[in-house]
Design a protein around this motif. Sequence first.
Motif, short mmCIF file in Angstrom:
data_model
loop_
_atom_site.label_atom_id
_atom_site.label_comp_id
_atom_site.label_asym_id
_atom_site.label_seq_id
_atom_site.Cartn_x
_atom_site.Cartn_y
_atom_site.Cartn_z
N ALA A 77 44.59 45.49 31.58
CA ALA A 77 43.23 44.25 31.85
C ALA A 77 42.20 44.58 32.19
O ALA A 77 41.20 43.99 31.38
CB ALA A 77 44.22 43.53 33.06
N ASP A 107 41.03 47.46 31.85
CA ASP A 107 40.97 48.68 31.33
C ASP A 107 40.32 47.41 30.32
O ASP A 107 38.97 47.85 29.72
CB ASP A 107 41.59 49.19 30.90
N ARG A 108 40.51 46.71 29.63
CA ARG A 108 40.64 45.79 28.35
C ARG A 108 39.33 45.12 28.47
O ARG A 108 37.94 45.42 27.59
CB ARG A 108 41.20 45.04 28.11
N HIS A 109 38.46 44.81 29.34
CA HIS A 109 37.27 44.28 30.57
C HIS A 109 36.57 44.81 30.73
O HIS A 109 35.69 44.13 31.22
CB HIS A 109 37.85 43.22 31.30
N ALA A 151 36.73 46.61 33.62
CA ALA A 151 36.28 46.24 35.12
C ALA A 151 35.77 47.23 35.82
O ALA A 151 36.20 48.14 35.56
CB ALA A 151 36.57 45.27 35.31
N ARG A 207 29.80 41.02 37.75
CA ARG A 207 30.69 42.09 37.12
C ARG A 207 31.53 41.54 36.95
O ARG A 207 33.25 42.41 35.91
CB ARG A 207 30.73 43.94 36.77
N PRO A 247 34.17 39.89 34.91
CA PRO A 247 34.28 39.11 34.41
C PRO A 247 35.07 37.34 34.29
O PRO A 247 36.68 37.88 34.30
CB PRO A 247 34.88 39.68 32.47
N ASP A 248 35.07 36.21 33.00
CA ASP A 248 36.28 35.01 33.78
C ASP A 248 37.20 35.28 32.32
O ASP A 248 38.13 35.15 33.56
CB ASP A 248 35.65 34.21 32.87
N ALA A 249 36.90 36.75 31.65
CA ALA A 249 38.33 36.48 30.71
C ALA A 249 38.92 37.24 31.36
O ALA A 249 40.56 37.65 30.53
CB ALA A 249 37.38 36.85 29.34
N LEU A 250 39.07 38.73 32.34
CA LEU A 250 39.44 39.38 33.27
C LEU A 250 40.22 38.42 34.10
O LEU A 250 41.87 38.82 33.96
CB LEU A 250 39.26 40.27 33.96
N LYS A 296 41.34 35.61 33.72
CA LYS A 296 42.10 34.49 32.73
C LYS A 296 43.37 35.63 32.43
O LYS A 296 44.38 34.68 32.37
CB LYS A 296 41.56 34.06 31.47
N ASP A 297 42.93 36.84 32.02
CA ASP A 297 44.30 37.80 31.19
C ASP A 297 44.79 38.02 32.42
O ASP A 297 46.36 37.90 32.45
CB ASP A 297 43.30 39.22 31.23
#
Length: 501
Positions: free
Chosen positions: A339, A341-343, A345, A365, A367-370, A372-373
């Motif tokens: 996760a 890596d995808r974002h 971070a 830095r 991300p909200d999406a991180l 959530k994942d």
Amino acid sequence: MIVMKFGGTSVESAEAIERVSKIVGSRSKESPVVVVSAMAKVTDQLVAMGNKAASGDSSEALTSLAALRERHRDTAKALLGEKRAAALAPRLNAHIAELENFLRGLAAVRELTPRGSDYLLSFGELLSSLIVADAFIVRGLSAAWVDSRECLVTDATHTRAVPQMGATREKSKKKIGPLLTKKRIPVMGGFIAASQEGVPTTLGRGGSDYSAAIIGAALDADRIEIWTDVEGMMTTDPRLCPGARTIKRISFNEAAELAYFGAKVLHPLTLLPAIHQNIPVYVLNSRNLKSTGTEITAQTPHSSDTFRAITAKKGISIVNVVASRGVGVHGFLRSVFEAMDRHAASVDIVAISEVSMSFTIETKRLPDALLKDLEEIADVTCENEQAIICLVGEDIHGKPGIAASVFNTVANAAVNIRMISQGASEINISFVVQESDVPRVVRHLHDYFFPANTRAGAGSAKMKKTGITRKPANGSGTKRSQRSSNGRSALSAKRAAAAAV
Ligand code: ADP
Ligand code: ASP
Ligand code: MG
């Protein structure tokens, strides 16, 4: 040739620019290339104007723009006199007019994108560099204004673009080389660059230091000078601790670590191009024409101080990720790292146990999406307003009792530690505290490791005297059962990225 970079406070007024021209004049035989920041506070003002306009309020943004225009006009007049200032005015006005159009457009569309933000912020350095170049000419220096956007090439990661060294080298040599041959002094704005397609980009806040190092590396400079408002790199931020003192010499590794962990005097990535090409960097005080400041080179100078310096990096979040029941250790850690890596971070300190993991990351830095994942695979909590305190020194290897003395001192300051990190090959000890504890803990540590009236070594001497054992006195609140990994991984990754460009 040498690169000389002057920060915002060094070009904040006519008097400050007057001093800059004297300093550059004193180096004119060494073929200087001059890089300047926007005048002090201008970038913050542009950010505020952008936010106001994007919220739909263009009138307040335009009032601030008028004040910005006056400040630059007045400075130009004071430095250049009425006639020459009038000759420069059309160029300054053209930029102000562009800014005005942009702010009006923002108020209409009500959205400031990263790409728009880079365009907006680029005006600070464009305006200051035009004035500085003319001020030099009036004072008999053969200056030539250079558009940084035609020299520094980056990718399109707006707001923190990554330099493309091959293309930058080629363009800079073409643009700046002939000027140096003609004994001209190129003057350019820091912080700003352009993508391959010519779209304006920026290197991240405080990025003029990085610009100077990139230009230095592109042109194979003999030396890079960073002129600022303090006497070099200091044992800690003098704003936090008035007893901070100048470090005369420091290694690339130590200085890079300090910059990465919050020593604002250098943009975190400044030293990478210099390290790559072994170019010495000097941090100097533009208010002191005879400044000797700090020399940063590959060698680690001898010092009897235990540490070279202490930094604090604020604006940190701790993210705690606890595996949901039934998830295996192996699968859990893999999913968390995937996760991240995808974002993309960028994590500083990591602490891991069988079924949980905590990490720190800059709040801006994260991300909200991180989050959530991560919530898909674990229970996630997030604590903001934290800070990383970092003590740096290449000499701490293999010396028993150092961590104990650090944590005893923190305990004496009655400050609670949230996470700890010291890796095997590390040159730093870092730990996390609440942001509000930063001044107290830094002062206590500085008093202990850099006592007043002692040039060096008192910290280590005191450590021996108190007969500190290896058991940390203050473990409260610390995840002691967890192994700590380190921020070094983040730094190494950044170094690798820089080496790749
Ligand atoms: P410039 O505008 O010249 O780029 P900055 O404000 O970005 O200057 O950086 C200089 C400031 O960095 C100093 O005024 C000081 O408060 C802060 N600072 C933080 N840590 C350190 C340190 N270890 N040594 C020197 N200055 C530091
Ligand atoms: N003006 C930019 C900033 O304030 C870059 C710099 O000063 O280095 O972030
Ligand atoms: Mg700076």
